[in-house]
Design an enzyme around this catalytic site. Structure first.
Site, mmCIF file in Angstrom:
data_model
loop_
_atom_site.group_PDB
_atom_site.id
_atom_site.type_symbol
_atom_site.label_atom_id
_atom_site.label_comp_id
_atom_site.label_asym_id
_atom_site.label_seq_id
_atom_site.Cartn_x
_atom_site.Cartn_y
_atom_site.Cartn_z
ATOM 1 N N HIS A 48 0.842 -1.206 0.000
ATOM 2 C CA HIS A 48 0.000 0.000 0.000
ATOM 3 C C HIS A 48 0.879 1.260 0.000
ATOM 4 C CE1 HIS A 48 -3.017 2.961 1.068
ATOM 5 N NE2 HIS A 48 -2.410 3.214 2.209
ATOM 6 N N HIS A 72 3.532 7.331 5.167
ATOM 7 C CA HIS A 72 2.313 7.981 5.628
ATOM 8 C C HIS A 72 1.517 7.212 6.676
ATOM 9 C CE1 HIS A 72 0.037 5.568 2.629
ATOM 10 N NE2 HIS A 72 -1.002 5.821 3.395
ATOM 11 N N GLU A 76 0.640 6.020 12.620
ATOM 12 C CA GLU A 76 -0.702 5.592 13.001
ATOM 13 C C GLU A 76 -0.766 4.072 13.229
ATOM 14 O OE1 GLU A 76 -2.968 7.557 13.747
ATOM 15 O OE2 GLU A 76 -4.938 6.611 13.482
ATOM 16 N N ASP A 77 -0.091 3.322 12.392
ATOM 17 C CA ASP A 77 -0.292 1.867 12.399
ATOM 18 C C ASP A 77 0.889 1.037 12.898
ATOM 19 O OD1 ASP A 77 -2.765 2.362 11.343
ATOM 20 O OD2 ASP A 77 -2.175 2.020 9.271
ATOM 21 N N ASP A 140 -3.230 8.052 -1.495
ATOM 22 C CA ASP A 140 -3.609 7.045 -0.495
ATOM 23 C C ASP A 140 -5.050 6.577 -0.751
ATOM 24 O OD1 ASP A 140 -3.674 5.685 2.113
ATOM 25 O OD2 ASP A 140 -4.855 7.403 2.804
ATOM 26 N N ASP A 261 -19.643 12.424 -27.847
ATOM 27 C CA ASP A 261 -18.208 12.331 -27.591
ATOM 28 C C ASP A 261 -17.819 11.021 -26.927
ATOM 29 O OD1 ASP A 261 -19.606 13.049 -25.413
ATOM 30 O OD2 ASP A 261 -18.333 14.724 -24.829
HETATM 31 MN MN MN Z 1 -2.831 4.674 3.821
#
Ligand code: MN
Length: 497
Positions: A48, A72, A76-77, A140, A261
């Site tokens: 990811h 990123h 948090e994780d 993300d 179109d």
């Molecule tokens: Mn993420």
């Protein structure tokens, strides 16, 4: 499976040793931190982070943003902290990671309108603090949407809706057409399976035919342009995106034969003058439909989009859309704000010149809101290199955002009043101002607006003479100038009568 080499390969500017090392170190750090963690899809979590970084690289962002993209989800994780990131990679990257983490805490709650406004506000505030944070967040979200199949169904609905209502408009506003289009189609797929499948089926059926038709048109056009001596950079053709096709179908009783179109051919030429010459050549060959020529080169769309569009009777008399633009316009349409990074590199124009030496040699038609950011920045007159290298627009200290009841964002200096707000929307609203509400409560016209308040202006039907008193409390030169002008007008009228 994405590898870190793929990210490096897609790096759009000069990949020197320092930049390469920064990306590789961020990768190693994130890989170790996420070790053993799996995504719902069963893949290693680092996939990811890599996919996110790859999207960021593809839109042309630089090494610090890519590093922040790789990192990123770390604070948090995992058990690695933001402080550790800051120590190892510096404050700038830590600031971006922190921004993405904070944006991630936004969750859908309350009534739809309430949550929409709330989230849009937060996104815009983050955007103002550092645009790169929003680009990481978009990347993300794009990867999360690509893998949404693995998420429980109720959650799919919430995430898809949030994507359509918040992330799609923001990608659009940033002018990143590539991300916007894909996010929109993915959200459509999860929000409305039935219609998505219907449209997909229609398009699949026609796909081969469309491909062949595009190929033939490309060859015809190429021959004519060469004969007239126009240098062609590229001719590309593509079928319409599913969601925009669906919106069109709805307007036409779901009858695909009435969609003009369905296929579009895009001609990329070197200069603006070539665009108009190409238009002439195309119209000589294929008869244009009346009223369907749009010149977004002289009149760009509000997000800065530039191109000429025309709808013609192509080969076999079939109707088709042709878009004509320069390479720069094409990059801007696909990568939006990020394309300016690419250009600043290619043309050796730094952000410093862009922001502070103003007109120097920079694209005269940059995105409208970037221009706005630059103007705000000029007003504040800050000039430090850290800001410049990072594009960290730290003007929130002196600026506030207020919102119209419809959710439009009005940027004002601190201490601005409802009268400033009214004139900022439109001079006509300013000159009809009677009263104002802040967050639904009546406030005096001299009230100092607070950040993120919703301001409603109560207006009279007719314009009226502004109060002399207003000049004592308005903060913006815009309001001052309008009030003075109008007062003078009334004075002259009084003299005459
Ligand atoms: Mn993420």
């Amino acid at each position: 499976m994405v590898k870190i080499e793929d990210v490096l390969k897609n790096f759009k500017s000069n990949l020197n040793r320092e930049r390469k090392n920064r990306i590789l170190e961020a990768y190693e750090f994130a890989k170790k931190a996420h070790e053993g963690q799996k995504r719902k899809s069963g893949e290693d979590y680092i996939q990811h982070s890599l996919e996110t970084a790859l999207i960021i690289a593809k839109v042309g962002m630089r090494s610090k943003t890519i590093a922040a993209g790789l990192l990123h989800d770390v604070p948090e994780d995992t058990d690695k902290t933001l402080e550790e990131i800051s120590k190892k990679f510096g404050e700038e990257i830590a600031f971006m990671v922190d921004g993405v983490t904070k944006l991630g805490k936004i969750k859908l709650r309350g009534s739809q309108e309430e949550y929409f406004l709330e989230n849009t506000r937060k996104m815009f505030l983050a955007m103002a603090a550092d645009i790169r944070v929003v680009i990481i967040k978009l990347a993300d979200r794009l990867h999360n949407m690509r893998t949404l199949d693995h998420v429980p169904e109720e959650k799919q609905q919430r995430i898809a809706r949030e994507t359509m209502e918040i992330f799609v408009p923001i990608a659009d506003r940033l002018g990143i057409g590539e991300i916007k289009g894909e996010l929109e189609d993915l959200a459509f797929k999860f929000m409305d399976h039935e219609n998505y499948n219907k449209v997909k089926h229609l398009e699949d059926k026609l796909y081969q035919e469309i491909e062949k038709y595009i190929q033939r048109t490309k060859e015809e056009i190429e021959k004519d342009l060469r004969r007239e001596g126009i240098k062609i950079i590229e001719i590309k053709g593509r079928a319409k995106r599913l969601h925009s096709l669906y919106l069109k179908l709805q307007q036409h009783d779901m009858n695909i034969d009435r969609i003009y179109d369905l296929a579009a051919v895009r001609i990329i030429v070197p200069e603006i003058a070539d665009c108009y010459e190409t238009l002439g050549i195309v119209h000589k060959k294929y008869h244009p439909l009346v009223g369907r020529i749009k010149d977004y080169i002289s009149l760009p769309k509000p997000n800065g989009y530039q191109s000429i569009h025309t709808t013609v009777f192509g080969p076999e008399g079939k109707i088709l859309e042709i878009q004509i633009r320069t390479k720069k316009m094409d990059n801007e349409a696909e990568f939006g704000i990020a394309s300016h990074w690419i250009y600043s590199e290619q043309e050796k124009i730094s952000w410093k010149r862009f922001f502070f030496k103003g007109k120097a040699k920079f694209p005269e038609k940059e995105l409208v809101w970037i221009k706005q950011l630059r103007e705000w920045q000029n007003e504040i007159g800050r000039d430090d290199d850290e800001f410049l290298s990072g594009l960290k627009i730290d003007f929130l200290k002196n600026r506030i955002f207020a919102f119209t009841p419809r959710g439009d964002i009005i940027n004002l200096p601190e201490g601005a009043t409802p009268v400033d707000f009214a004139y900022m929307i439109h001079s006509d609203i300013g000159s009809r101002t009677m009263g104002a509400k802040a967050d639904r409560k009546i406030v005096p016209l001299s009230y100092q607006i607070q950040n993120a308040q919703v301001i409603e202006i109560l207006t009279s039907k007719e314009t009226k003479k502004p109060s002399q008193d207003w000049l004592t409390f308005v903060r913006t030169s815009n309001a001052k100038a309008h009030i003075r002008k109008e007062l003078k007008k009334y004075e002259e009228m009084a003299k005459k009568s």
